[in-house]
Design an enzyme around this catalytic site. Structure first.
Site, PDB file in Angstrom:
ATOM      1  N   ASP A 127      31.395   4.202 -28.194  1.00 11.88           N
ATOM      2  CA  ASP A 127      32.271   2.389 -27.899  1.00 11.88           C
ATOM      3  C   ASP A 127      33.876   2.500 -27.541  1.00 11.88           C
ATOM      4  OD1 ASP A 127      30.363   2.227 -29.888  1.00 11.88           O
ATOM      5  OD2 ASP A 127      31.445   2.323 -31.612  1.00 11.88           O
ATOM      6  N   ARG A 162      14.880 -16.905 -15.280  1.00 16.61           N
ATOM      7  CA  ARG A 162      15.598 -17.466 -16.396  1.00 16.61           C
ATOM      8  C   ARG A 162      16.252 -16.720 -16.570  1.00 16.61           C
ATOM      9  NH1 ARG A 162      10.432 -13.390 -18.362  1.00 16.61           N
ATOM     10  NH2 ARG A 162       9.817 -15.732 -18.893  1.00 16.61           N
ATOM     11  N   ARG A 171      30.169  -2.107 -31.431  1.00 17.69           N
ATOM     12  CA  ARG A 171      30.557  -3.296 -32.443  1.00 17.69           C
ATOM     13  C   ARG A 171      32.101  -3.933 -32.393  1.00 17.69           C
ATOM     14  NH1 ARG A 171      28.700  -0.674 -36.897  1.00 17.69           N
ATOM     15  NH2 ARG A 171      30.348  -2.180 -37.789  1.00 17.69           N
ATOM     16  N   GLU A 221      27.841  -6.264 -29.181  1.00 23.78           N
ATOM     17  CA  GLU A 221      27.133  -6.569 -30.407  1.00 23.78           C
ATOM     18  C   GLU A 221      28.239  -7.304 -31.786  1.00 23.78           C
ATOM     19  OE1 GLU A 221      25.649  -3.138 -32.179  1.00 23.78           O
ATOM     20  OE2 GLU A 221      27.356  -2.278 -31.620  1.00 23.78           O
TER      21      GLU A 221
END
Length: 341
Positions: A127, A162, A171, A221
């Site tokens: 992260d 598409r 996180r 996320e």
């Protein structure tokens, strides 16, 4: 001197490189003995400790994961946790610990240091959210994996015209999303540090279709819409009080399809970003961190974390390194605005 080594929290590429580096230099130059603690802090709670020597670390440099195992264990959430940790260290004659981990693992290390446990921290996490260091190892590999996935998704998006939404880890920080999104030529990049307007996202998607170009949306996320809550699949908490993030990608694809009338699909990269062989940079950084961590142990300079500053490895107090999260600041994100939409 006997030194314990543990890896805590989520696994990431480069952990084995640190273990190898610490043991090689500690044995060859300082004559230290080593033990490996299994499964992070859980090993100290359960007295799961084994000898660690040079033959044990041969050949592990290119391997992902960790030969010691890991877990998301918080010893302070367990009955008599501090006493059990001290008892295990005393039983094995451990004089100091090298603690390899991210925000949560280093947070525990900070508190243990306050309680008199001698230790040195090494920052790892894909992260890249540990303050006090320019980069953590594991991040470069995760960005490379995500970038390759985005490159591949461009061709299938164009074939079917598409929208493809790519959900990446991170996180509550957007470092992976921003780096991989820019490197992969994404048309929309959404990060937790900046709540997004879903209608603006849809406008950016529509503008791509107008020029016969299939858009790629990269979303961290932990990203969330304005005046909304973080979208979750699972609201259960780990021992550090964290929810298991995921779900924003699917929510976003549904909203884009309903609002624009164009087909939209989701790819959640998930733990593939953690796995496999570490990049050359992560092996290099992890190796340097290990060398400097065992130097700090030798010097008796405990309660510190080794850190990358520019091209130098320095030592910073653990209290400073764990006080805040390192997040993407607004000016950096805005640099890339010309590529959005």
């Amino acid at each position: 001197m006997k030194v314990g080594v543990l890896t805590g929290g989520g696994d990431c590429p480069g952990l084995n490189a640190v273990i190898r580096s610490v043991v090689r230099k500690g044995v060859q130059e300082y004559g230290f003995d080593f033990v490996g603690v299994r499964d992070g802090w859980l090993g100290l709670l359960q007295d799961d400790v084994a000898p660690l020597d040079i033959p044990r670390v041969r050949g592990i440099l290119p391997r992902g994961g960790t030969i010691l195992g890991s877990s998301r264990t918080n010893p302070f959430k367990h009955e008599d946790g501090l006493r059990r940790v001290r008892r295990t260290l005393a039983a094995h004659g451990v004089d100091a610990l090298v603690v390899i981990g991210g925000e949560d693992t280093l947070g525990v290390a900070t508190e243990l240091h306050r309680q008199g446990v001698p230790l040195v921290g090494v920052p790892k996490t894909i992260d890249n959210d540990v303050s006090g260091t320019d980069y953590t190892f594991g991040f470069d590999t995760a960005v490379g994996i995500a970038t390759e996935a985005i490159d591949r998704l461009h061709t299938t998006a164009e074939s079917h015209m598409r929208t493809l939404v790519v959900e990446v880890m991170g996180r509550h920080s957007g470092w992976i999303a921003l780096h991989a999104g820019v490197a992969g030529g994404a048309n929309v990049i959404l990060v937790p540090e900046r709540p997004f307007d879903i209608e603006q996202v849809c406008d950016q998607v529509r503008s791509r279709f107008k020029i016969r170009y299939a858009p790629i949306v990269v979303v961290a996320e932990g990203a969330a819409p304005r005046q909304g809550q973080t979208v979750l699949k699972d609201e259960s908490l780990d021992e550090f009080g964290h929810v298991r993030l995921s779900g924003i990608g699917e929510w976003l694809a549904r909203e884009i399809q309903q609002r624009t009338g164009h087909d939209a699909r989701t790819t959640v990269l998930g733990h593939i970003q953690r796995g496999g062989t570490p990049s050359a940079f992560d092996r290099w950084l992890a190796t340097r961190f290990g060398l400097h961590a065992i130097d700090a142990v030798r010097d008796g300079d405990v309660g510190v974390m080794v850190s990358l500053r520019g091209t130098r490895i320095v030592r910073v107090p653990l209290t400073d390194a764990t006080e805040t999260k390192k997040v993407v600041d607004q000016p950096l994100y805005d640099e890339f605005g010309v590529f959005f939409g």
